[in-house]
Design an enzyme around this catalytic site. Structure first.
Site, short mmCIF file in Angstrom:
data_model
loop_
_atom_site.label_atom_id
_atom_site.label_comp_id
_atom_site.label_asym_id
_atom_site.label_seq_id
_atom_site.Cartn_x
_atom_site.Cartn_y
_atom_site.Cartn_z
N TRP A 108 43.78 44.02 39.64
CA TRP A 108 44.76 42.93 39.63
C TRP A 108 45.53 42.86 38.31
CZ3 TRP A 108 46.28 41.91 44.05
CH2 TRP A 108 45.41 41.81 45.14
N ASP A 178 45.36 34.78 34.35
CA ASP A 178 45.28 34.80 35.80
C ASP A 178 43.89 34.29 36.17
OD1 ASP A 178 44.98 35.34 38.49
OD2 ASP A 178 45.74 37.40 38.38
N LYS A 202 40.84 30.61 47.15
CA LYS A 202 39.49 31.03 46.81
C LYS A 202 38.58 29.84 46.48
CE LYS A 202 41.45 35.35 45.12
NZ LYS A 202 41.07 36.22 46.22
#
Length: 365
Positions: A108, A178, A202
């Site tokens: 990511w 992030d 999430k």
């Protein structure tokens, strides 16, 4: 195949939602607040929805202890969208032109770096790629720039199961974090970062809304090419409603925040998350069949990756775990193996059930 109870869903995202939240949403779906309609059917600018919106901001500010000097934006496009939005809003602050530093600890953060290359220099500070992203590069190996606008890092790599135990110390540099997969899972000192961002799917609720927490003094520095929908300054001036916001996702996020407050807040949920992670990792470490390959210092409390030493047993493990009511344990295609995502809404009972199944499967293998 039917179950008398809900299964334990270990999906990395969209992920499990507290049953209490789902039941409230179900009860309110057709007649929200006595209006005879659903919350998803009313105007986003109505007095009723704006009350939801303001309460969501208030509760999130409370849960994360966000200072008044930070703006909270409720946007769309997920973390992927902000991979473009962040450089378009901040990269121009580079001292010698658009430039940002990137610490790459997994797939990511590498995606973030590659996207940023479209808008300026995306300087690689350090990478753990040669270690198969099973660790975080030592601090003294980081090649930090003196002229970069900010340093970007991923607090928790969902695919590889690597997590920073603490916020990196970078001096007076602007830090962009992030936190898509560990937001609200543990206490974070917001003042240590310039920008904190992540999707809701999430630890908060269903996909659709993306949270951006940004220092107010950093608004208004967007590149001329920045679309209005990605311009943080314009979004802040319009209550994140330059376009129609994802109203149902915002409502569901609000229910998730209420649930978390009811549990005792982030400090309490962090203790639960540590207990769940310890239970699973302790079992894996003593096993002769399973192994975790991540440096123990950097093991994720949200996404526990593991491998079967005899990978010919993978299909049997997955089919039997599904039959036992344990869903979505297959690892990401880029990493292989298995992955158990044990976000806030995963109860301890779910991890206990997983360990019991793994122990029984090992005995029979």
């Amino acid at each position: 195949m039917t179950f008398e109870r809900r299964i334990f869903n270990f999906s990395a995202g969209p992920s499990t939602v507290p049953e209490e939240v789902l039941k409230q949403a179900q009860a309110e779906l057709l007649n929200w607040h006595g209006l005879g309609t659903s919350v998803m059917e009313i105007s986003h600018r109505s007095k009723d929805f704006m009350a939801v919106y303001e309460e969501v901001l208030h509760d999130l500010r409370t849960l994360m202890n966000i200072p008044d000097s930070y703006e909270i934006l409720l946007l769309q496009g997920g973390g992927i969208g902000q991979n473009a939005g962040i450089p378009m809003n901040l990269m121009a602050l580079g001292k010698n032109g658009p430039k940002a530093d990137f610490l790459v600890t997994g797939i990511w953060s590498e995606k973030s770096r590659q996207e940023a290359e479209k808008y300026g220099v995306a300087h690689l500070v350090a990478s753990s790629a040669t270690e198969q992203f099973n660790t975080i590069p030592a601090r003294d190996s980081w090649d930090l720039s003196d002229d970069a606008a900010y340093l970007h890092y991923c607090s928790n790599e969902t695919i590889g199961g690597v997590e920073f135990p603490d916020t990196p110390e970078v001096g007076d540099r602007l830090l962009v974090a992030d936190i898509s997969s560990n937001i609200l899972s543990k206490e974070m000192d917001i003042s240590k970062g310039a920008v904190w961002f992540g999707g809701a799917q999430k630890n908060i609720g269903p996909s659709g809304v993306t949270i951006v927490v940004v220092r107010k003094d950093l608004l208004g520095h967007s590149m001329k090419i920045t679309p209005s929908i990605w311009d943080w300054g314009k979004q802040a001036a319009n209550q994140s409603m330059v376009n129609t916001p994802p109203t149902f996702s915002i409502y569901m996020a609000g229910l998730g925040f209420k649930w978390l407050l009811k549990q005792g807040g982030v400090k309490v949920i962090e203790q639960r998350n540590q207990e769940k992670a310890n239970l699973l990792y302790d079992f894996i470490d003593q096993s002769t069949l399973y192994e975790n390959r991540v440096n123990k210092v950097y093991r994720s409390r949200m996404n526990a990756t593991f491998f079967l030493r005899d990978e010919s047993l993978n299909d049997a493990f997955l089919s039997q775990s599904k039959a036992a009511g344990l869903l979505a344990l297959r690892g990401h295609k880029a990493a292989g193996g298995m992955r158990a995502s044990i976000y806030n809404a995963m109860p301890l009972e779910g991890v206990i059930a997983l360990v019991e199944f793994m122990r029984d499967f090992e005995r029979r293998a």
